[in-house]
Scaffold this active site. Structure first.
Site, PDB file in Angstrom:
ATOM      1  N   CYS A 171       0.797  -1.228   0.000  1.00  0.00           N
ATOM      2  CA  CYS A 171       0.000   0.000   0.000  1.00  0.00           C
ATOM      3  C   CYS A 171       0.830   1.279   0.000  1.00  0.00           C
ATOM      4  CB  CYS A 171      -0.938   0.026   1.211  1.00  0.00           C
ATOM      5  SG  CYS A 171      -2.026  -1.385   1.375  1.00  0.00           S
ATOM      6  N   HIS A 199      -2.565   6.959   4.006  1.00  0.00           N
ATOM      7  CA  HIS A 199      -1.513   5.968   4.282  1.00  0.00           C
ATOM      8  C   HIS A 199      -0.117   6.411   3.852  1.00  0.00           C
ATOM      9  CE1 HIS A 199      -0.828   1.345   4.848  1.00  0.00           C
ATOM     10  NE2 HIS A 199      -0.370   2.063   5.854  1.00  0.00           N
TER      11      HIS A 199
END
Length: 599
Positions: A70, A131
């Site tokens: 990610c 993130h």
């Protein structure tokens, strides 16, 4: 007549300006496999809106994430650069941020496409998952926050969705807790029992303080475990709107509906001005969730329910563009940050990971299943509808594509690894601009992909060996992929690293290959049959070319601070954000109130 000509000229200029400055809606799924959408071959998972998007635009069948994890993948997507260039590639086993109070993140020196578009007068928003870090030195500097990287508006989760965020869904820290908590407790218990027995037998004299110290140490370990279990969710799983926490801990109740409504309202507010919307779904990362309208409705359990809810969200955004008559002036992009997480299996044995189709591997490794992701782009009247392109493309390509369409020059003080997609999408070019692509497993160069620009034109009599007939969907010629190392799947014969939940990138967890493992992806997309000097007469020449390309690429890298070092990953109490002033008892829910007042 003169008035009519002026009117026609005005209309022409207005249309030219509209085409030259389109809106952008970038839809990013999380851990969605290329085998999940119907338009990529799934016959039982219902994704009518993603399929509608594909019918109206171009479907990329060799679209590649710049990283199979990610954080580095999203860094590459935002900047158009390999994550190793920005320090967003870990040298340890932990390759992503797991704490909101970590000090690492996307450096402020990096230029995102949001920064470029904001400078061109665009309204910019990121809704959903970020993130890429939050703060550097104190809890209010927000140096890594979306608002510090070109976004005017942010509503979403600053870290990521985890099993630990949803009560009853388990923990991603099971292995770490076993090593750091249960193993030490077992050692302490065995030590206590052994000392007690020896003392009772009169074999040794054990001072009472020794027992006290061991009990105290055990209490500390247990206390640390209880604090972690109690505080992790509120301290890391919260929603923000711009710089403020609006819900802590995050509630999954109608979460997709709330974020989708906010995205639609952003489009409505900016319908008359150019805008960039990045809608980064929390789906399909675990913990899986869906509202009552979707729960239990799919043929694929909790994963299918969540996927179909995400597809509904895509449809809502497309409908808003149609209602406001913005579809013809909006480039829509849909993809996933990496492949499906095949090791996601609950304690009950239910698979919570998606499908990577025919491809090997998944999230956290560079087999095709980990990096080959859905890639759909639609712009009616500009991009031909229904086209399928099998050329290698990257999620890094969105950066230069968006920048050029918005009229922004690319930064000249850094290497941009992405390539403008428009020539390929519009049929002005039938080949990708990527001759070589480099696949990193965190910090480590894992594999090289080579798509020869001239069909690997060696001797004329060897040409046929490296080419294949062109197909109507713009199929390319041979595409070579060489692995310097591969992950050790476990158990033997499995399609993932089930013992560790994700595959790691170095040491005992990988097998190194000398010579590198070579595949022709165009002929063997499942990566089942590595080539040899016997099966491929030009074996050594191909590898030599790819290794030389890797060496040239390595020369372009510069030493930069490691944003995912242990020091940057660990939790720092002075960076912890909390919506309450009462210490760590963080609990609030201002989503509805703020939502009504923010528009």
């Amino acid at each position: 007549m003169r008035t009519l000509l002026l009117l026609l000229l005005f209309i022409y200029e207005a249309r030219s300006h509209a085409v030259s400055t389109p809106n952008f809606v970038l839809l990013m799924a999380d851990d969605l496999g290329i085998g999940d959408p119907g338009c990529y071959g799934n016959k039982t998972l219902r994704t009518p809106n993603i399929d509608r998007l594909a019918r109206g635009g171009v479907k990329l069948t060799q679209h590649l994430a710049a990283s199979p994890l990610c954080t580095p993948s999203r860094a590459a997507f935002m900047t158009g650069r390999y994550p190793i260039r920005s320090g967003m590639a870990s040298r340890s086993q932990v390759g992503v941020f797991v704490f909101s109070a970590s000090s690492g993140g996307l450096p402020h020196s990096e230029i995102t496409f949001a920064k470029l578009l904001k400078n061109q007068g665009y309204s910019t928003a990121l809704i959903g998952k970020w993130h890429l870090g939050t703060s550097c030195h104190n809890r209010t500097d927000l140096c890594h926050h979306p608002l510090s990287h070109g976004f005017d508006y942010f509503h979403g989760l600053p870290v990521t969705n985890l099993r630990d965020c949803k009560p009853g869904e388990g923990s991603v820290f099971t292995r770490a807790l076993r090593l750091l908590v249960f193993l030490p407790l077992q050692v302490i218990a065995i030590t206590l029992l052994t000392l007690a027995v020896l003392r009772c037998l009169g074999l040794i004299q054990v001072p009472p303080c020794i027992f006290f110290c061991l009990f105290f140490l055990a209490a500390l370990v247990l206390g640390g475990l209880l604090c972690f279990l109690h505080y992790f969710r509120p301290l890391n799983c919260f929603l923000m709107r711009n710089r403020d926490i609006t819900q802590q801990p995050m509630s999954y109740d109608n979460l997709t509906q709330r974020l989708t409504a906010d995205a639609a309202q952003f489009i409505q507010r900016n319908a008359k001005t150019p805008f960039l919307l990045v809608l980064a779904f929390l789906h399909m990362h675990t913990a899986l969730f869906s509202s009552k309208d979707f729960a239990g409705k799919s043929k694929h359990g909790a994963y299918g329910d969540a996927a179909e809810e995400m597809d509904w969200s895509v449809g809502q955004i497309l409908d808003v563009l149609d209602e406001l008559k913005l579809a013809n002036n909006t480039l829509v992009y849909f993809s996933s940050d990496q492949g499906a997480h095949v090791e996601e299996v609950t304690v009950k044995g239910e698979g919570h990971g998606g499908s990577n189709g025919i491809y090997k591997g998944g999230k956290a490794n560079n087999w095709e299943g980990g990096i080959r992701v859905p890639g759909i782009l639609r712009w009616p009247g500009v991009i031909q509808a229904g086209l399928e392109i099998d050329e290698p493309t990257s999620n890094m390509d969105i950066f230069p594509t968006v920048a050029k369409l918005a009229g922004s020059p690319l930064p000249e003080d850094r290497i941009i690894d992405g390539r403008d997609l428009m020539p390929l999408l519009q049929g002005r070019s039938h080949r990708s601009d990527h001759e070589f692509l480099f696949h990193y497993c965190n910090f480590y160069l894992n594999a090289v992909r080579w798509h020869p620009q001239n069909s690997f034109a060696l001797a004329p009599n060897a040409l046929e060996m490296f080419t294949r007939p062109s197909l109507p969907s713009l199929k390319g010629t041979s595409i070579w992929k060489a692995f310097f190392f591969t992950p050790k799947f476990f158990p033997e014969g499995a399609n993932g690293c089930f013992a560790t939940h994700v595959c790691f990138c170095h040491g005992q967890y990988v097998t190194y290959h000398d010579p590198p493992l070579l595949f022709d992806i165009s002929q063997d997309p499942r990566e089942r049959n590595p080539l040899t000097p016997t099966s491929q007469p030009r074996f050594r020449e191909i590898l030599e070319t790819m290794q030389e390309a890797a060496a040239r690429h390595a020369e372009t890298l510069r030493d930069v601070p490691n944003q995912l070092s242990l020091g940057n990953l660990i939790w720092k109490p002075w960076l912890q954000m909390c919506c309450s002033s009462s210490g760590l008892f963080c609990q609030c829910d201002w989503e509805k109130q703020v939502g009504r007042g923010s528009h």
